[in-house]
Design a protein around this motif. Structure first.
Motif, PDB file in Angstrom:
ATOM      1  N   ASN A   9       0.842  -1.220  -0.182  1.00 39.56           N
ATOM      2  CA  ASN A   9       0.028  -0.048  -0.068  1.00 39.56           C
ATOM      3  C   ASN A   9       0.877   1.080   0.203  1.00 39.56           C
ATOM      4  OD1 ASN A   9      -2.550  -1.424   0.006  1.00 39.56           O
ATOM      5  ND2 ASN A   9      -2.512  -1.339   2.274  1.00 39.56           N
ATOM      6  N   ASN A  10       2.215   1.143   0.189  1.00 39.36           N
ATOM      7  CA  ASN A  10       3.287   2.254   0.339  1.00 39.36           C
ATOM      8  C   ASN A  10       4.131   2.196  -1.036  1.00 39.36           C
ATOM      9  OD1 ASN A  10       1.934   3.155   2.695  1.00 39.36           O
ATOM     10  ND2 ASN A  10       3.287   1.668   3.865  1.00 39.36           N
ATOM     11  N   SER A  11       3.578   1.621  -2.079  1.00 35.83           N
ATOM     12  CA  SER A  11       4.344   1.530  -3.234  1.00 35.83           C
ATOM     13  C   SER A  11       4.746   3.151  -3.798  1.00 35.83           C
ATOM     14  CB  SER A  11       3.779   0.887  -4.538  1.00 35.83           C
ATOM     15  OG  SER A  11       3.854  -0.594  -3.836  1.00 35.83           O
ATOM     16  N   LYS A  12       5.919   3.199  -4.239  1.00 28.23           N
ATOM     17  CA  LYS A  12       6.150   4.412  -4.755  1.00 28.23           C
ATOM     18  C   LYS A  12       7.249   4.540  -5.979  1.00 28.23           C
ATOM     19  CE  LYS A  12       6.347   6.817  -0.161  1.00 28.23           C
ATOM     20  NZ  LYS A  12       7.394   7.371   0.956  1.00 28.23           N
ATOM     21  N   VAL A  13       7.109   5.551  -6.604  1.00 28.45           N
ATOM     22  CA  VAL A  13       8.011   5.730  -7.973  1.00 28.45           C
ATOM     23  C   VAL A  13       8.708   6.835  -7.557  1.00 28.45           C
ATOM     24  CG1 VAL A  13       8.244   5.803 -10.347  1.00 28.45           C
ATOM     25  CG2 VAL A  13       6.418   4.576  -9.243  1.00 28.45           C
ATOM     26  N   LYS A  14      10.132   6.894  -7.644  1.00 25.11           N
ATOM     27  CA  LYS A  14      10.925   8.143  -7.397  1.00 25.11           C
ATOM     28  C   LYS A  14      11.441   8.288  -8.891  1.00 25.11           C
ATOM     29  CE  LYS A  14      12.074   8.125  -2.580  1.00 25.11           C
ATOM     30  NZ  LYS A  14      13.242   8.083  -1.669  1.00 25.11           N
ATOM     31  N   ILE A  15      11.531   9.669  -9.275  1.00 24.33           N
ATOM     32  CA  ILE A  15      12.140  10.104 -10.667  1.00 24.33           C
ATOM     33  C   ILE A  15      13.233  10.830 -10.421  1.00 24.33           C
ATOM     34  CG2 ILE A  15      11.452  11.013 -13.069  1.00 24.33           C
ATOM     35  CD1 ILE A  15       8.456  10.346 -12.273  1.00 24.33           C
ATOM     36  N   TYR A  16      14.215  10.857 -11.083  1.00 28.41           N
ATOM     37  CA  TYR A  16      15.599  11.357 -10.986  1.00 28.41           C
ATOM     38  C   TYR A  16      15.812  12.011 -12.189  1.00 28.41           C
ATOM     39  CZ  TYR A  16      16.180   9.191  -6.145  1.00 28.41           C
ATOM     40  OH  TYR A  16      15.904   8.802  -5.118  1.00 28.41           O
ATOM     41  N   ASN A  17      16.345  13.257 -12.567  1.00 27.66           N
ATOM     42  CA  ASN A  17      16.918  13.880 -13.619  1.00 27.66           C
ATOM     43  C   ASN A  17      18.119  13.316 -13.914  1.00 27.66           C
ATOM     44  OD1 ASN A  17      18.820  15.160 -12.220  1.00 27.66           O
ATOM     45  ND2 ASN A  17      17.605  17.091 -12.695  1.00 27.66           N
ATOM     46  N   GLN A  19      21.267  14.335 -14.175  1.00 27.32           N
ATOM     47  CA  GLN A  19      22.126  14.674 -12.835  1.00 27.32           C
ATOM     48  C   GLN A  19      21.992  14.024 -11.642  1.00 27.32           C
ATOM     49  OE1 GLN A  19      20.393  17.296 -14.701  1.00 27.32           O
ATOM     50  NE2 GLN A  19      21.954  17.215 -16.115  1.00 27.32           N
ATOM     51  N   GLY A  20      20.856  13.232 -11.601  1.00 24.85           N
ATOM     52  CA  GLY A  20      20.713  12.619 -10.435  1.00 24.85           C
ATOM     53  C   GLY A  20      20.089  13.155  -9.037  1.00 24.85           C
ATOM     54  N   LYS A  21      19.272  14.584  -9.520  1.00 27.92           N
ATOM     55  CA  LYS A  21      18.552  15.178  -8.733  1.00 27.92           C
ATOM     56  C   LYS A  21      16.918  14.592  -8.432  1.00 27.92           C
ATOM     57  CE  LYS A  21      16.738  19.847  -7.735  1.00 27.92           C
ATOM     58  NZ  LYS A  21      16.448  21.083  -8.192  1.00 27.92           N
ATOM     59  N   LEU A  22      16.505  14.139  -7.460  1.00 31.62           N
ATOM     60  CA  LEU A  22      15.166  14.140  -7.433  1.00 31.62           C
ATOM     61  C   LEU A  22      14.060  15.038  -7.884  1.00 31.62           C
ATOM     62  CD1 LEU A  22      13.027  11.666  -6.260  1.00 31.62           C
ATOM     63  CD2 LEU A  22      13.205  12.740  -4.165  1.00 31.62           C
ATOM     64  N   ILE A  23      13.217  14.618  -8.983  1.00 29.87           N
ATOM     65  CA  ILE A  23      12.455  15.565  -9.283  1.00 29.87           C
ATOM     66  C   ILE A  23      10.932  15.471  -9.013  1.00 29.87           C
ATOM     67  CG2 ILE A  23      13.986  16.706 -11.036  1.00 29.87           C
ATOM     68  CD1 ILE A  23      12.666  14.686 -13.269  1.00 29.87           C
ATOM     69  N   GLU A  24      10.711  13.967  -8.931  1.00 29.14           N
ATOM     70  CA  GLU A  24       9.104  13.584  -8.582  1.00 29.14           C
ATOM     71  C   GLU A  24       9.071  12.533  -7.813  1.00 29.14           C
ATOM     72  OE1 GLU A  24       5.667  14.608  -8.577  1.00 29.14           O
ATOM     73  OE2 GLU A  24       6.373  15.712 -10.293  1.00 29.14           O
ATOM     74  N   VAL A  25       8.145  12.393  -7.109  1.00 29.21           N
ATOM     75  CA  VAL A  25       7.826  11.202  -6.347  1.00 29.21           C
ATOM     76  C   VAL A  25       6.093  10.878  -6.275  1.00 29.21           C
ATOM     77  CG1 VAL A  25       7.856   9.949  -4.015  1.00 29.21           C
ATOM     78  CG2 VAL A  25       9.753  11.546  -4.407  1.00 29.21           C
ATOM     79  N   TYR A  26       5.876   9.557  -6.838  1.00 25.31           N
ATOM     80  CA  TYR A  26       4.569   9.190  -6.860  1.00 25.31           C
ATOM     81  C   TYR A  26       4.340   8.238  -6.027  1.00 25.31           C
ATOM     82  CZ  TYR A  26       4.434  11.470 -11.480  1.00 25.31           C
ATOM     83  OH  TYR A  26       4.532  12.490 -12.540  1.00 25.31           O
ATOM     84  N   SER A  27       3.243   8.295  -5.016  1.00 24.94           N
ATOM     85  CA  SER A  27       2.803   7.284  -4.323  1.00 24.94           C
ATOM     86  C   SER A  27       1.776   6.590  -4.470  1.00 24.94           C
ATOM     87  CB  SER A  27       2.729   7.680  -2.859  1.00 24.94           C
ATOM     88  OG  SER A  27       1.588   8.410  -2.590  1.00 24.94           O
ATOM     89  N   SER A  28       1.615   5.247  -4.103  1.00 26.89           N
ATOM     90  CA  SER A  28       0.353   4.634  -4.363  1.00 26.89           C
ATOM     91  C   SER A  28      -1.013   5.186  -3.636  1.00 26.89           C
ATOM     92  CB  SER A  28       0.366   3.084  -4.276  1.00 26.89           C
ATOM     93  OG  SER A  28       0.758   3.002  -2.837  1.00 26.89           O
TER      94      SER A  28
END
Length: 72
Positions: A9-17, A19-28
């Motif tokens: 229930n806590n699945s997440k997708v982290k998106i990095y550009n 350069q390795g900078k976190l730009i977005e996080v989606y959670s279920s």
């Protein structure tokens, strides 16, 4: 998502550009459709792999990394 059932229930997708900078996080919990779409795309690609040399796809020589997706 595994076989139509969420693995967590806590699945997440982290998106990095690139350069390795976190730009977005989606959670279920907050963006279930975005998490499901990324999971389906990667699951379908992995299911079509016929061996370690064919995993996902071969990147064109001149392709540049734009983003990295991490499923948690």
């Amino acid at each position: 998502m595994v076989g139509g059932v969420w693995a967590s229930n806590n699945s997440k997708v982290k998106i990095y550009n690139s350069q390795g900078k976190l730009i977005e996080v989606y959670s279920s919990k907050k963006q279930p459709r975005q998490v499901e779409l990324v999971s389906e795309i990667l699951g379908d690609a992995g299911g079509k792999a016929e061996g370690k040399d064919n995993f996902l796809f071969k990147r064109p020589r001149h392709a540049k990394l734009k983003a990295t997706y991490v499923l948690l």
